[in-house]
Write a protein that holds these residues in place. Structure first.
Motif, PDB file in Angstrom:
ATOM      1  N   VAL A 135       0.531  -5.290  -6.601  1.00 29.96           N
ATOM      2  CA  VAL A 135       1.610  -5.153  -5.632  1.00 29.96           C
ATOM      3  C   VAL A 135       0.962  -5.290  -4.269  1.00 29.96           C
ATOM      4  O   VAL A 135       0.030  -4.540  -3.939  1.00 29.96           O
ATOM      5  N   VAL A 179       5.535   0.044  -2.980  1.00 25.58           N
ATOM      6  CA  VAL A 179       6.046   0.218  -4.335  1.00 25.58           C
ATOM      7  C   VAL A 179       7.515   0.622  -4.215  1.00 25.58           C
ATOM      8  O   VAL A 179       7.854   1.794  -4.104  1.00 25.58           O
ATOM      9  N   ALA A 238       9.609  -3.199  -7.296  1.00 26.13           N
ATOM     10  CA  ALA A 238       8.210  -3.274  -7.713  1.00 26.13           C
ATOM     11  C   ALA A 238       7.987  -2.439  -8.969  1.00 26.13           C
ATOM     12  O   ALA A 238       7.294  -2.875  -9.894  1.00 26.13           O
ATOM     13  N   VAL A 290      -2.373  -1.545  -6.101  1.00 24.61           N
ATOM     14  CA  VAL A 290      -1.444  -1.561  -4.982  1.00 24.61           C
ATOM     15  C   VAL A 290      -2.295  -1.857  -3.753  1.00 24.61           C
ATOM     16  O   VAL A 290      -3.244  -1.128  -3.466  1.00 24.61           O
TER      17      VAL A 290
END
Length: 171
Positions: free
Chosen positions: A41, A71, A75, A93
């Protein structure tokens, strides 16, 4: 009189690039799983090459991009699907330095966008990041505590430095 643009669609250059890309296309028949078991992400910033920064190639990872590399619910949806259906067992992330989402407040962005669009943008929500490390820790907690992300999935957060290309882990 102004000259008219000869490119009526505005995408001819990209379609030509695609034809060159297709000449050496090597992913035909690939089933779409993440060969390296990785999901990332990250931000939509064009300075980020999500696969390249960790030495991966197309087909190795699932990538989810949005402003600020947050997030979001979308996501999380992608991460849950990836862990059960697409071979993902490691989640990164990765927000980045010098992110535009950390340079303005929510109201400042609404005002700027409204002014540029010539329309009211006060209703629009943007993913402003006032404290990048704290927001990253919150996002990691969201992933780790999600009831549909397996406990066996490794989850880590890193801030990507757009000037050096290095990742710095945030715990």
């Amino acid at each position: 009189m102004t000259d008219k643009i000869e490119n009526p669609t505005g995408f001819d250059d990209l379609l030509e690039n695609n034809r060159h890309y297709a000449e050496n296309f090597h992913l035909a028949g690939f089933d779409g799983i993440a060969k390296a078991g990785v999901a990332i992400v990250t931000c939509m910033d064009s300075r980020i090459d999500p696969l390249g920064i960790v030495g991966l190639e197309p087909g190795d990872a699932k990538i989810f991009r949005n402003p600020g590399g947050r997030v979001t619910d979308q996501a999380l949806e992608a991460l849950v699907l990836s862990t059960y259906l697409l071979n993902v067992n490691r989640i990164l992330v990765v927000p980045h330095t010098k992110c535009a989402m950390g340079k303005n407040s929510e109201n400042e962005l609404r005002s700027k966008i409204g002014e540029l669009a010539g329309k009211d943008a006060s209703w629009m929500s943007f993913s402003v990041v006032d404290d990048q490390e704290q927001k990253l820790r919150e996002d990691l907690a969201k992933v780790r505590s999600h009831p549909l992300v397996p406990d066996t999935t490794l989850v880590a957060g890193f801030i990507y430095d757009v000037d050096t290309g290095l990742l710095r882990e945030v715990k």
